[in-house]
Design a protein around this motif. Structure first.
Motif, PDB file in Angstrom:
ATOM      1  N   MET A  73      21.899 -43.530  16.909  1.00 12.22           N
ATOM      2  CA  MET A  73      23.016 -43.383  16.098  1.00 12.22           C
ATOM      3  C   MET A  73      22.484 -41.888  15.225  1.00 12.22           C
ATOM      4  O   MET A  73      21.548 -41.626  14.961  1.00 12.22           O
ATOM      5  N   THR A  74      23.666 -40.648  15.676  1.00 10.34           N
ATOM      6  CA  THR A  74      23.660 -39.510  14.553  1.00 10.34           C
ATOM      7  C   THR A  74      23.119 -40.334  13.182  1.00 10.34           C
ATOM      8  O   THR A  74      24.216 -40.247  12.477  1.00 10.34           O
ATOM      9  N   LYS A  75      22.635 -38.918  12.934  1.00  8.29           N
ATOM     10  CA  LYS A  75      22.689 -39.175  11.224  1.00  8.29           C
ATOM     11  C   LYS A  75      23.592 -38.265  10.181  1.00  8.29           C
ATOM     12  O   LYS A  75      23.538 -37.211  10.738  1.00  8.29           O
ATOM     13  N   ILE A  76      24.107 -38.137   9.543  1.00  3.63           N
ATOM     14  CA  ILE A  76      24.710 -38.115   8.561  1.00  3.63           C
ATOM     15  C   ILE A  76      24.301 -36.984   7.791  1.00  3.63           C
ATOM     16  O   ILE A  76      23.171 -36.679   7.764  1.00  3.63           O
ATOM     17  N   GLU A  77      24.759 -35.229   8.108  1.00  3.89           N
ATOM     18  CA  GLU A  77      24.368 -33.904   7.778  1.00  3.89           C
ATOM     19  C   GLU A  77      24.796 -34.226   6.290  1.00  3.89           C
ATOM     20  O   GLU A  77      25.854 -34.643   5.539  1.00  3.89           O
ATOM     21  N   MET A  78      23.893 -33.689   5.875  1.00  4.97           N
ATOM     22  CA  MET A  78      24.291 -32.684   4.297  1.00  4.97           C
ATOM     23  C   MET A  78      24.055 -31.557   4.356  1.00  4.97           C
ATOM     24  O   MET A  78      23.886 -30.878   5.059  1.00  4.97           O
ATOM     25  N   LYS A  79      24.440 -30.851   3.280  1.00  4.40           N
ATOM     26  CA  LYS A  79      24.889 -29.436   2.891  1.00  4.40           C
ATOM     27  C   LYS A  79      23.417 -29.565   2.030  1.00  4.40           C
ATOM     28  O   LYS A  79      22.795 -28.430   2.345  1.00  4.40           O
ATOM     29  N   THR A  80      24.565 -28.625   0.989  1.00  7.76           N
ATOM     30  CA  THR A  80      23.878 -29.109  -0.390  1.00  7.76           C
ATOM     31  C   THR A  80      22.652 -29.969  -0.535  1.00  7.76           C
ATOM     32  O   THR A  80      23.092 -31.742  -0.515  1.00  7.76           O
ATOM     33  N   PRO A  81      21.489 -29.996  -0.966  1.00  8.47           N
ATOM     34  CA  PRO A  81      20.180 -30.623  -1.525  1.00  8.47           C
ATOM     35  C   PRO A  81      20.459 -31.280  -3.129  1.00  8.47           C
ATOM     36  O   PRO A  81      21.120 -30.414  -3.303  1.00  8.47           O
ATOM     37  N   LEU A  82      19.926 -32.759  -2.768  1.00 13.89           N
ATOM     38  CA  LEU A  82      20.509 -33.249  -3.522  1.00 13.89           C
ATOM     39  C   LEU A  82      18.819 -32.871  -4.829  1.00 13.89           C
ATOM     40  O   LEU A  82      17.765 -33.013  -3.944  1.00 13.89           O
ATOM     41  N   VAL A  83      18.653 -32.960  -6.346  1.00  9.15           N
ATOM     42  CA  VAL A  83      17.387 -33.007  -7.227  1.00  9.15           C
ATOM     43  C   VAL A  83      17.016 -34.684  -6.470  1.00  9.15           C
ATOM     44  O   VAL A  83      17.698 -34.983  -7.114  1.00  9.15           O
ATOM     45  N   GLU A  84      15.801 -34.208  -6.038  1.00  8.64           N
ATOM     46  CA  GLU A  84      14.692 -35.522  -6.568  1.00  8.64           C
ATOM     47  C   GLU A  84      14.022 -35.711  -7.462  1.00  8.64           C
ATOM     48  O   GLU A  84      12.614 -35.184  -7.387  1.00  8.64           O
ATOM     49  N   MET A  85      13.853 -36.642  -8.399  1.00  9.00           N
ATOM     50  CA  MET A  85      13.056 -36.442  -9.238  1.00  9.00           C
ATOM     51  C   MET A  85      12.414 -37.998  -9.226  1.00  9.00           C
ATOM     52  O   MET A  85      12.994 -38.982 -10.042  1.00  9.00           O
ATOM     53  N   ASP A  86      10.806 -38.445  -8.442  1.00 11.06           N
ATOM     54  CA  ASP A  86      10.302 -39.016  -8.281  1.00 11.06           C
ATOM     55  C   ASP A  86       9.585 -40.058  -9.777  1.00 11.06           C
ATOM     56  O   ASP A  86       9.610 -39.067 -10.913  1.00 11.06           O
ATOM     57  N   GLY A  87       9.779 -40.633  -9.717  1.00 13.14           N
ATOM     58  CA  GLY A  87       8.622 -41.144 -10.684  1.00 13.14           C
ATOM     59  C   GLY A  87       7.256 -41.915 -10.829  1.00 13.14           C
ATOM     60  O   GLY A  87       6.450 -42.129 -10.121  1.00 13.14           O
ATOM     61  N   ASP A  88       7.865 -43.407 -12.152  1.00 12.11           N
ATOM     62  CA  ASP A  88       5.921 -44.357 -12.192  1.00 12.11           C
ATOM     63  C   ASP A  88       6.332 -45.473 -11.509  1.00 12.11           C
ATOM     64  O   ASP A  88       7.808 -46.198 -11.594  1.00 12.11           O
ATOM     65  N   GLU A  89       4.974 -45.520 -11.570  1.00 11.12           N
ATOM     66  CA  GLU A  89       4.536 -47.239 -11.146  1.00 11.12           C
ATOM     67  C   GLU A  89       5.567 -48.297 -10.904  1.00 11.12           C
ATOM     68  O   GLU A  89       5.745 -48.001  -9.616  1.00 11.12           O
ATOM     69  N   MET A  90       6.211 -49.242 -10.569  1.00 14.38           N
ATOM     70  CA  MET A  90       7.136 -50.572  -9.698  1.00 14.38           C
ATOM     71  C   MET A  90       8.318 -49.775  -9.341  1.00 14.38           C
ATOM     72  O   MET A  90       8.603 -49.703  -8.150  1.00 14.38           O
ATOM     73  N   THR A  91       9.235 -48.931 -10.559  1.00 12.46           N
ATOM     74  CA  THR A  91       9.917 -48.235  -9.843  1.00 12.46           C
ATOM     75  C   THR A  91       9.859 -47.504  -8.595  1.00 12.46           C
ATOM     76  O   THR A  91      10.731 -46.716  -7.855  1.00 12.46           O
ATOM     77  N   ARG A  92       8.330 -46.269  -8.339  1.00 10.12           N
ATOM     78  CA  ARG A  92       7.836 -45.433  -8.067  1.00 10.12           C
ATOM     79  C   ARG A  92       7.866 -46.403  -6.530  1.00 10.12           C
ATOM     80  O   ARG A  92       8.389 -45.542  -5.214  1.00 10.12           O
ATOM     81  N   ILE A  93       7.475 -47.435  -6.770  1.00 10.88           N
ATOM     82  CA  ILE A  93       6.974 -47.631  -5.411  1.00 10.88           C
ATOM     83  C   ILE A  93       8.590 -48.847  -4.646  1.00 10.88           C
ATOM     84  O   ILE A  93       8.638 -48.100  -3.633  1.00 10.88           O
ATOM     85  N   LEU A  94       9.649 -49.303  -5.153  1.00  9.15           N
ATOM     86  CA  LEU A  94      11.215 -49.170  -5.116  1.00  9.15           C
ATOM     87  C   LEU A  94      11.479 -48.014  -4.099  1.00  9.15           C
ATOM     88  O   LEU A  94      12.569 -48.495  -3.484  1.00  9.15           O
ATOM     89  N   TRP A  95      11.120 -47.016  -5.002  1.00 11.48           N
ATOM     90  CA  TRP A  95      11.787 -45.338  -4.382  1.00 11.48           C
ATOM     91  C   TRP A  95      11.672 -45.179  -3.105  1.00 11.48           C
ATOM     92  O   TRP A  95      12.710 -44.356  -2.252  1.00 11.48           O
TER      93      TRP A  95
END
Ligand code: NAP
Ligand code: MG
Length: 399
Positions: free
Chosen positions: A1-23
């Motif tokens: 399957m071909t992946k969907i291409e993006m143009k502009t990057p998203l700003v990705e802000m990683d975080g902490d604890e359980m939500t970081r694992i889920l991330w």
């Protein structure tokens, strides 16, 4: 399957604890197999904030201003206990506070609805989005105890000319308060609400108490109405939505009788109260999304809940957790859909919507995390409690 291409990057802000694992799991299982994901990555995990003297938070906000769309993981706001736990150089400020101050925005909170998860107000079939003005009023007021004597409101202009109004002639003890807002902030708030309502195609209500507060609340009402007529009415009519001003008490009565499906713009204090009422009535904070919209049209998506510390400590001991990832998934889909819209990549927006549907459908078919089990009621379906990872796998399968 071909992946969907993006143009502009998203700003990705990683975080902490359980939500970081889920991330990490959400990206691996639900996004990377389908999207050629482009992000500018900022690690807002507490350790890295400390290492960079919190510069990373400001840099992430700057990047959001530049690129237009960000997705943020929940982060720890340190207190004394966290300073010890992470050996911090200092008690860094709340990242959300720092980002809000730099982007200057309004916060919109919307519930994720799934059949079977019945709101405490059963008539509510569609989401109610609370838009809270997060500046001024009670939160920046000067207040004091008073005794016998005269309390006055004094305004001094730059030339030193004074205007005085008596608030009250006290004959005994009491309390007094002075508060303010600025036309600039009210106008930015109104603009963010009009834009947001257009972007989700929902009618906009604004409520205040102008019949009693003839100068203060009336100014809010006038600014909303002037902006609407001058800049937004035509777009609202094209989108088939409307703008309504009504008194706050009437808005409460209408909201309870309604089936939902509108954006409710609230003054700061009203928004504080109403967002907790609405979140509770829809069932769970883990089913509540949150987006910060700045007046110049920058979007930052996140979950409304925190880092779920108690679950993280269990996870670290190797124990199983059943943490609800819905709000974090919807932060990603909100950001991807917005990026698709701005960059004119309809496949990306369609993918985000598909992932949202698969998430909701998984719950509707009875597969969910532990927090939702007691809320779930559907004929012939016994809710099944999955662990954090199994829930994401069930969504992936559905997708
Ligand atoms: P929290 O992380 O929202 O968790 C409070 C409790 O709510 C949890 O212990 C859990 O209850 C339940 N819960 C919340 N989210 C859940 C989810 N996704 N799935 C299942 N249950 C969920 O709030 P907190 O414990 O007050 O704060 C923890 C940390 O998060 C703090 O360091 C705080 O600074 C930070 N925080 C960050 C943000 C943000 O970045 N936007 C917002 C709020 C708090 P049970 O334990 O009963 O299962
Ligand atoms: Mg509150």
């Amino acid at each position: 399957m071909t992946k969907i291409e993006m143009k502009t990057p998203l700003v990705e802000m990683d975080g902490d604890e359980m939500t970081r694992i889920l991330w990490g799991w959400i990206k691996d299982k639900l996004i990377l197999p389908y999207v050629d994901l482009k992000t500018e990555y900022y690690d807002l995990g507490l350790k890295h904030r400390d290492e960079t003297d919190d510069r990373v938070t400001a840099e992430a906000a700057e990047a959001t201003r530049r690129l237009g769309v960000a997705v943020k993981c929940a982060t720890i706001t340190p207190n004394a206990q966290r300073v010890e736990e992470y050996h911090l150089k200092k008690m860094w400020k709340s990242p959300n506070g720092t980002i809000r101050a730099l982007l200057d925005g309004t916060v919109f909170r919307a519930p994720v609805l799934a059949e079977g998860i019945v709101p405490y107000i059963p008539a509510w079939k569609k989401p109610i989005v609370i838009a809270r003005h997060a500046y001024g009023d009670l939160y920046k007021a000067a207040d004091a105890r008073a005794g016998a004597g005269k309390a006055e409101l004094v305004f001094t202009d730059p030339d030193g000319k004074e205007v005085r109004r008596t608030i009250f002639d006290f004959t005994g003890d009491g309390v007094v308060m002075g508060m303010y807002n600025t036309d600039e902030s009210i106008e930015q708030f109104a603009r963010a609400c009009f834009r947001y309502a257009l972007s989700v195609r929902l009618p906009l209500w604004f409520s205040a108490k102008d019949t009693i507060s003839k100068a203060y609340d009336h100014r809010f009402k006038d600014i909303f109405s002037e902006l609407y007529e001058a800049e937004y009415r035509a777009a609202f009519e094209r989108a088939g939505i409307y703008y309504l001003y009504t008194l706050i008490d009437d808005a409460v009565a209408r909201a309870i009788r309604s089936e939902g499906g509108f954006v409710w713009a609230c003054k700061n204090y009203d928004g504080d109260v109403m967002s907790d009422m609405v979140a509770t009535a829809y069932g769970s904070l883990a089913m509540m999304t949150s987006v910060l919209v700045s007046p110049d049209g920058v979007y930052e998506y996140e979950a409304a809940h925190g880092t779920v510390t108690r679950h993280y400590y269990k996870h670290r001991k190797g124990e199983e957790t059943s943490t609800n990832s819905v709000a974090t998934i919807f932060a990603w889909t909100g950001a991807l859909a917005k990026r698709g819209e701005l960059d004119e990549i309809p496949e990306l927006t369609a993918f985000a919507k598909k992932l949202e549907k698969a998430t909701v459908k998984t719950i509707e078919e009875g597969k969910m995390t532990g927090d939702l089990v007691p809320l779930f009621k559907a004929e012939g379906i016994a809710p099944q409690k999955l662990n954090s990872r199994e829930f994401l796998e069930a969504i992936a399968e559905k997708l």
